[in-house]
Design a protein around this motif. Structure first.
Motif, PDB file in Angstrom:
ATOM      1  N   CYS A   1       0.827  -1.218   0.000  1.00 49.73           N
ATOM      2  CA  CYS A   1       0.000   0.000   0.000  1.00 49.73           C
ATOM      3  C   CYS A   1       0.859   1.265   0.000  1.00 49.73           C
ATOM      4  N   SER A   2       0.299   2.293  -0.607  1.00 53.56           N
ATOM      5  CA  SER A   2       0.861   3.644  -0.511  1.00 53.56           C
ATOM      6  C   SER A   2      -0.293   4.604  -0.250  1.00 53.56           C
ATOM      7  N   PHE A   3       0.012   5.672   0.492  1.00 49.58           N
ATOM      8  CA  PHE A   3      -1.017   6.605   0.932  1.00 49.58           C
ATOM      9  C   PHE A   3      -0.610   8.025   0.548  1.00 49.58           C
ATOM     10  N   THR A   4      -1.581   8.782   0.044  1.00 48.24           N
ATOM     11  CA  THR A   4      -1.322  10.165  -0.344  1.00 48.24           C
ATOM     12  C   THR A   4      -2.472  11.044   0.141  1.00 48.24           C
ATOM     13  N   ARG A   5      -2.111  12.115   0.845  1.00 47.65           N
ATOM     14  CA  ARG A   5      -3.114  13.096   1.246  1.00 47.65           C
ATOM     15  C   ARG A   5      -3.332  14.053   0.080  1.00 47.65           C
ATOM     16  N   ALA A   6      -4.571  14.242  -0.323  1.00 46.51           N
ATOM     17  CA  ALA A   6      -4.894  15.087  -1.483  1.00 46.51           C
ATOM     18  C   ALA A   6      -5.925  16.125  -1.092  1.00 46.51           C
ATOM     19  N   GLU A   7      -5.863  17.249  -1.789  1.00 44.76           N
ATOM     20  CA  GLU A   7      -6.824  18.323  -1.582  1.00 44.76           C
ATOM     21  C   GLU A   7      -7.800  18.340  -2.740  1.00 44.76           C
ATOM     22  N   ASN A   8      -9.079  18.268  -2.450  1.00 49.10           N
ATOM     23  CA  ASN A   8     -10.101  18.252  -3.476  1.00 49.10           C
ATOM     24  C   ASN A   8     -10.335  19.669  -4.005  1.00 49.10           C
ATOM     25  N   SER A   9     -11.090  19.749  -5.111  1.00 50.38           N
ATOM     26  CA  SER A   9     -11.344  21.043  -5.738  1.00 50.38           C
ATOM     27  C   SER A   9     -12.175  21.968  -4.844  1.00 50.38           C
ATOM     28  N   ASP A  10     -12.969  21.393  -3.898  1.00 50.87           N
ATOM     29  CA  ASP A  10     -13.778  22.234  -3.008  1.00 50.87           C
ATOM     30  C   ASP A  10     -13.048  22.611  -1.724  1.00 50.87           C
ATOM     31  N   GLY A  11     -11.765  22.278  -1.618  1.00 50.63           N
ATOM     32  CA  GLY A  11     -10.984  22.663  -0.459  1.00 50.63           C
ATOM     33  C   GLY A  11     -10.910  21.610   0.624  1.00 50.63           C
ATOM     34  N   THR A  12     -11.752  20.576   0.553  1.00 49.45           N
ATOM     35  CA  THR A  12     -11.681  19.507   1.545  1.00 49.45           C
ATOM     36  C   THR A  12     -10.505  18.589   1.233  1.00 49.45           C
ATOM     37  N   ARG A  13     -10.100  17.816   2.252  1.00 50.44           N
ATOM     38  CA  ARG A  13      -8.976  16.910   2.081  1.00 50.44           C
ATOM     39  C   ARG A  13      -9.456  15.467   2.129  1.00 50.44           C
ATOM     40  N   SER A  14      -8.745  14.622   1.391  1.00 48.31           N
ATOM     41  CA  SER A  14      -9.082  13.202   1.364  1.00 48.31           C
ATOM     42  C   SER A  14      -7.796  12.382   1.335  1.00 48.31           C
ATOM     43  N   LEU A  15      -7.943  11.114   1.634  1.00 52.40           N
ATOM     44  CA  LEU A  15      -6.813  10.190   1.636  1.00 52.40           C
ATOM     45  C   LEU A  15      -6.967   9.224   0.467  1.00 52.40           C
ATOM     46  N   VAL A  16      -5.948   9.186  -0.381  1.00 54.35           N
ATOM     47  CA  VAL A  16      -5.942   8.266  -1.520  1.00 54.35           C
ATOM     48  C   VAL A  16      -5.077   7.066  -1.156  1.00 54.35           C
ATOM     49  N   VAL A  17      -5.637   5.868  -1.265  1.00 47.01           N
ATOM     50  CA  VAL A  17      -4.934   4.632  -0.921  1.00 47.01           C
ATOM     51  C   VAL A  17      -4.792   3.798  -2.187  1.00 47.01           C
ATOM     52  N   ILE A  18      -3.557   3.425  -2.512  1.00 46.29           N
ATOM     53  CA  ILE A  18      -3.279   2.543  -3.654  1.00 46.29           C
ATOM     54  C   ILE A  18      -2.780   1.233  -3.078  1.00 46.29           C
ATOM     55  N   ALA A  19      -3.489   0.143  -3.390  1.00 48.23           N
ATOM     56  CA  ALA A  19      -3.169  -1.176  -2.830  1.00 48.23           C
ATOM     57  C   ALA A  19      -2.907  -2.152  -3.969  1.00 48.23           C
ATOM     58  N   ARG A  20      -1.709  -2.693  -3.991  1.00 48.21           N
ATOM     59  CA  ARG A  20      -1.355  -3.688  -5.015  1.00 48.21           C
ATOM     60  C   ARG A  20      -1.437  -5.085  -4.404  1.00 48.21           C
ATOM     61  N   ASP A  21      -2.185  -5.962  -5.094  1.00 46.27           N
ATOM     62  CA  ASP A  21      -2.337  -7.333  -4.614  1.00 46.27           C
ATOM     63  C   ASP A  21      -1.065  -8.106  -4.958  1.00 46.27           C
ATOM     64  N   ILE A  22      -0.254  -8.434  -3.936  1.00 45.03           N
ATOM     65  CA  ILE A  22       0.982  -9.176  -4.172  1.00 45.03           C
ATOM     66  C   ILE A  22       0.844 -10.636  -3.774  1.00 45.03           C
ATOM     67  N   THR A  23      -0.400 -11.083  -3.558  1.00 46.41           N
ATOM     68  CA  THR A  23      -0.640 -12.496  -3.299  1.00 46.41           C
ATOM     69  C   THR A  23      -0.426 -13.280  -4.597  1.00 46.41           C
ATOM     70  N   PRO A  24       0.291 -14.423  -4.543  1.00 43.26           N
ATOM     71  CA  PRO A  24       0.476 -15.216  -5.769  1.00 43.26           C
ATOM     72  C   PRO A  24      -0.870 -15.530  -6.408  1.00 43.26           C
ATOM     73  N   ALA A  25      -0.994 -15.227  -7.693  1.00 44.22           N
ATOM     74  CA  ALA A  25      -2.258 -15.389  -8.402  1.00 44.22           C
ATOM     75  C   ALA A  25      -2.561 -16.864  -8.637  1.00 44.22           C
ATOM     76  N   THR A  26      -3.876 -17.169  -8.619  1.00 46.24           N
ATOM     77  CA  THR A  26      -4.299 -18.541  -8.858  1.00 46.24           C
ATOM     78  C   THR A  26      -3.905 -19.013 -10.258  1.00 46.24           C
ATOM     79  N   GLU A  27      -4.006 -18.087 -11.228  1.00 47.92           N
ATOM     80  CA  GLU A  27      -3.651 -18.474 -12.594  1.00 47.92           C
ATOM     81  C   GLU A  27      -2.186 -18.871 -12.690  1.00 47.92           C
TER      82      GLU A  27
END
Length: 904
Positions: free
Chosen positions: A488-514
């Protein structure tokens, strides 16, 4: 300077140094220059062993910027200088280094240089000590003489090392003295440490000769202490390297702007002469970024052959110029001594590689930590780059956020100031099993998924504004009960209306079934080439029709894909015997490449055969097929040519749907066009406007082809003229050789942008039975193995021979020849009675032990060696000859008659 010449120069310098030491010792004996006090000779073997231990137990002080290496040989020379003459000192030091010369050629060379360096240094130091005077009584003057002689040894030793660097690597030699302060500090520390230990040994000997038995004890203690320090310092360096490099790359929104300082940091940290970052774009074009020790920076330059091979291998690689491998040859051609490369993998795709050239002599422990750090750094770099690219796109164009959320394979979700989820992309749905409708606006989604850190602590993002550090990895339990591990990586972002939000990017690193299923399916296929060959063979067999087997018809086809990695495309052919006794032949060229185009081409081929079999007149076949295909796929576009040939009369009719004109080639080389007219399938005006009617005389050949054969040189008119010229020159070749040669010569030297196909139909009363057959393939043409096998089966059937053993022997020999070949491999088969002689030839580098392979059964689980073992088991006689220019393997197989022939 090549390596062999530099080794010869170093060996000569070492021999001269030993000779100089011997000369000094002999002169000292001749003038009776020896100490007034001598230790008992019984102490000498222990001191020789101490020298050997000191040079073996070297002290490695390793840091991320300035690795250094010390030995305590100088300390063990001090008691020798105190107790014996110059000649004895030289002999004892040489004997102490003698064990280091046993081993491989590289180890013997290293042992010789160490012996020469220390013997010469010790001889010079002993001479200085004797000139200053060493008396029985341990006075301050005697101590000063010993300390000064040890300083001389340290200086001579460093000078010897600089001369060695100048001999072995003149290009990089100036770098050895680019830090005089560092060199002065190294020699000072070396002298102080060795003087202290040397005086300790001398004082012990002065008190009692039995004190020599305690000499190895301090050596062992300092070695263990230094090793513990080195490991601890390496751990610290590992953390600092990863932390600093990751910080530099992740600081800017667009990580590509930080490539230069990133490379500068890792080059300095690892102590490499050059650091390179090779990145592969989405269109598979690699480019390199390089930072060298001389301050040279190269930005997005073409990669060299070595870096191209490292990207293609996709595995952690360590190469030395002294290795015997293709990578080592490329390394030497690039003027490098060594390299370490770690791939950057994004999912199943290799997106680049980090390469470090010419690491400055890492010790074994340092090399281990460098490799592990580089491998971890590559993983972090690819995640940082991918995360940075995603965030950069969001910042640059906020309107594309929705598309990114829908298309990315990474899970991306956002939380508002209260901790409620505001967006939840499809990848999050796939990873967690929770649909967006059940999580949007709610604050308990992570709790429902039992989100936790690697240590098991629950992850709570409800008060994310007050959190200073977020977890880099997260474990969760999906709704189907599966455990998922996310980076995971986390980024604090400011929206166009001035409010703040947290953006979370999560990469699935579990070995794939395929991936697991594919691993099970191919667990016995150790080499990727074998797996690819199997897949391609099955695909080729699936789309190729069986020969029609009509008397009076000799038919063959040759096909080359525009992309060797995707050996199928939109060019496809078909032949079929109609109820009327005519031969239906069709060639299709669908717009596009790869497996998708093959699927569309199959649809067109099957539709044309269907309308032909149901009795549709030839002039209505194309329009009828367009109507049926349009009801299924309105986007499909294809040019077609359809021919109907009557073997008994030679009557030939050709219908065209936007396809290049067919050719008829006479045995004497005459060529004429058979041009029908009409519109392509999927375009306005589709259909055949007129039908070309002619007659094939005996020996004449009809040639149907696709535009990739005439457009390879971009001038269609010139391509048509060249095609007719080549067809006239090779008109008398058998049908299969005619089609193969036509494709090969037409595409020779041209840049292929499209698939190319040539189909030949020859009128013949009965194909002549050739007593031999021959096939020639390039190493990249492994996908043609199935066709060779099919054609050999047809050739054997024509001779009323059936032998699965012969087919298996030919397949194994040709596959081995392709693996070894540099440019070509040839399979030749000859029949004599019921005996088949099968010969495979390649132009590889040769194997002097080839004739010995396959005589015994290879161990279970081992893939290599089974081919020749199978060949020997199935053949009556096998002979093999291999030279530096290539190899020839010949086998004789006794075949039985065909079943139907034997019954007759």
């Amino acid at each position: 300077m090549n390596r062999r010449r530099s080794n010869a120069g170093l060996a000569l310098f070492s021999v001269l140094s030993l000779a100089a030491a011997a000369g000094i010792a002999a002169y000292a004996v001749s003038v009776d220059l020896r100490p007034s006090s001598m230790l008992p000779w019984a102490c000498l073997p222990v001191l020789v062993l101490a020298v050997a231990a000191a040079q073996a137990f070297q002290v490695d002080v390793t840091g991320p910027t300035s690795p250094a290496r010390f030995t305590l040989v100088t300390a063990t020379v001090a008691p020798l200088i105190y107790g014996y003459g110059i000649a004895t000192v030289a002999a004892a030091v040489a004997l102490g280094h003698l064990p280091g010369m046993f081993g491989g050629s590289l180890r013997r060379m290293r042992g010789l240089t160490l012996m020469a360096r220390w013997t010469f240094s010790a001889t010079v130091g002993a001479t200085v000590a004797e000139l200053l005077g060493v008396a029985t009584e341990l006075t301050p003057a005697v101590v000063a003489s010993i300390v000064l002689s040890l300083a001389v040894i340290s200086v001579v030793n460093l000078g010897w090392l600089l001369v060695e660097a100048a001999i072995t690597d003149p290009a990089s030699w100036p770098y050895a003295i680019r830090k005089p302060v560092f060199l002065a500090a190294v020699i000072a520390v070396h002298w102080v440490v060795n003087s202290l230990f040397g005086l300790l040994f001398v004082f012990a000997l002065a008190g009692s000769p039995l004190g020599v038995l305690l000499v190895p004890v301090p050596l062992l203690l300092i070695f263990v202490t230094a090793r513990l320090y080195t490991d601890a310092y390496a751990d610290r360096g590992r953390v600092e390297t990863l932390s600093e490099a990751s910080r530099i790359l992740s600081e800017p929104v667009d990580p590509m702007t930080a490539i230069r300082p990133f490379l500068e940091e890792i080059r300095e940290r690892f102590g490499a002469r050059t650091a390179a970052l090779v990145m592969v774009s989405e269109d598979h074009r690699p480019s390199a970024f390089r930072w060298s020790a001389d301050g040279t920076y190269e930005d997005e330059v073409p990669v060299n052959p070595l870096e191209r091979r490292l990207v293609k291998s996709g595995v952690l690689t360590r190469v030395s110029a002294s290795d015997n491998s293709a990578l080592a040859r490329l390394l030497r051609e690039d003027g490098r001594r060594s390299c370490v490369a770690a791939p950057m993998q994004l999912g199943t795709r290799i997106v680049g590689v980090i390469v470090l050239y010419d690491l400055q002599g890492p010790t074994p422990s340092a090399e281990r930590y460098q490799v592990s750090v580089l491998e971890t750094l590559a993983r972090q770099t690819v995640h940082t780059l991918s995360r940075g690219w995603a965030i950069s796109k969001v910042v640059q164009n906020e309107r594309s956020l929705a598309e990114i959320l829908r298309s990315t394979s990474d899970g991306i979700f956002t939380l508002d100031a209260s901790g409620a989820i505001t967006t939840w992309n499809p990848a999050c749905e796939r990873i967690s099993g929770l649909p967006v409708a059940e999580v949007r606006g709610r604050r308990d989604a992570l709790a429902r998924l039992r989100a936790r850190t690697a240590s098991g602590r629950p992850v709570d993002l409800l008060n994310w504004r007050e959190v200073d550090e977020f977890p880099r990895e997260m474990l969760l339990t999906a709704t189907n009960g599966e455990q998922r591990q996310l980076a995971c990586s986390f980024t604090r972002a400011e929206n166009s209306d001035g409010t703040r939000s947290l953006v979370v990017i999560a990469r699935d690193i579990t070995p794939a079934t395929e991936f697991h299923e594919l691993s099970e399916q191919f667990k016995k296929l150790v080499e990727m080439q074998s797996a690819q060959r199997l897949v391609v063979d099955h695909l080729q067999q699936a789309v190729a029709p069986e020969p029609p087997g009509m008397e009076g018809v000799d038919i063959a086809v040759a096909y080359v894909a525009s992309d060797p990695t995707a050996p199928t495309g939109g060019d496809l052919f078909d032949w079929h015997e109609l109820p009327t006794g005519e031969l239906h032949v069709a060639v299709v060229d669908v717009l596009g490449h790869g497996v998708t185009a093959t699927r569309d081409a199959l649809s067109v081929i099957h539709t044309l055969r269907h309308v032909a079999v149901e009795g549709t007149p030839l002039d209505e076949v194309v329009a009828r097929a367009d109507m049926l295909l349009g009801a299924q796929d309105s986007e499909l576009v294809a040019t077609v040519v359809v021919a109907r040939y009557h073997p008994c009369t030679g009557e030939l009719r050709v219908a065209s749907g936007g396809h290049p004109p067919a050719l008829i080639v006479a045995p004497d080389g005459g060529v004429r066009q058979v041009a029908g007219s009409g519109g392509a399938i999927g375009w306005p005006g589709v259909g055949s406007h007129d039908i070309a009617v002619t007659r094939l005389e005996e020996g004449e050949s009809l040639i149907l082809y696709t535009d990739g054969l005439v457009e390879a040189r971009r001038d269609i008119i010139a391509g048509m003229e060249q095609l007719e010229l080549i067809a006239g020159e090779i008109a008398r070749l058998p049908a299969q050789e005619l089609s193969d040669t036509l494709v090969q010569r037409s595409l020779e030297g041209a840049e292929r942008h499209d698939d190319a196909l040539a189909l030949v139909v020859r009128r013949a009363s009965k194909p002549a039975l050739a007593p031999s057959a021959r096939w020639e393939l390039t190493p990249q043409a492994t996908y043609l193995l199935s066709r060779v096998r099919r054609e050999m089966r047809e050739w054997m059937s024509a001779h009323e021979i059936v032998s699965e053993d012969a087919l298996l022997v030919a397949d194994e020999l040709l596959a081995n020849a392709l693996d070894a070949a540099r440019t070509r491999a040839v399979l030749a088969v000859e029949v004599s009675g019921r005996t088949l002689t099968i010969e495979a030839t390649d132009d590889g580098r040769g194997d002097p032990h080839l004739d010995e392979h396959g005589r015994t059964r290879p161990p279970d689980g081992r893939e290599h060696g089974r081919g020749l073992y199978i060949v020997r088991r199935l053949s009556r006689e096998v002979r093999a000859l291999s030279t530096a220019d290539g190899s020839v393997v010949r086998a004789q197989v006794v075949a039985g008659p065909r079943a139907d022939a034997s019954l007759g």
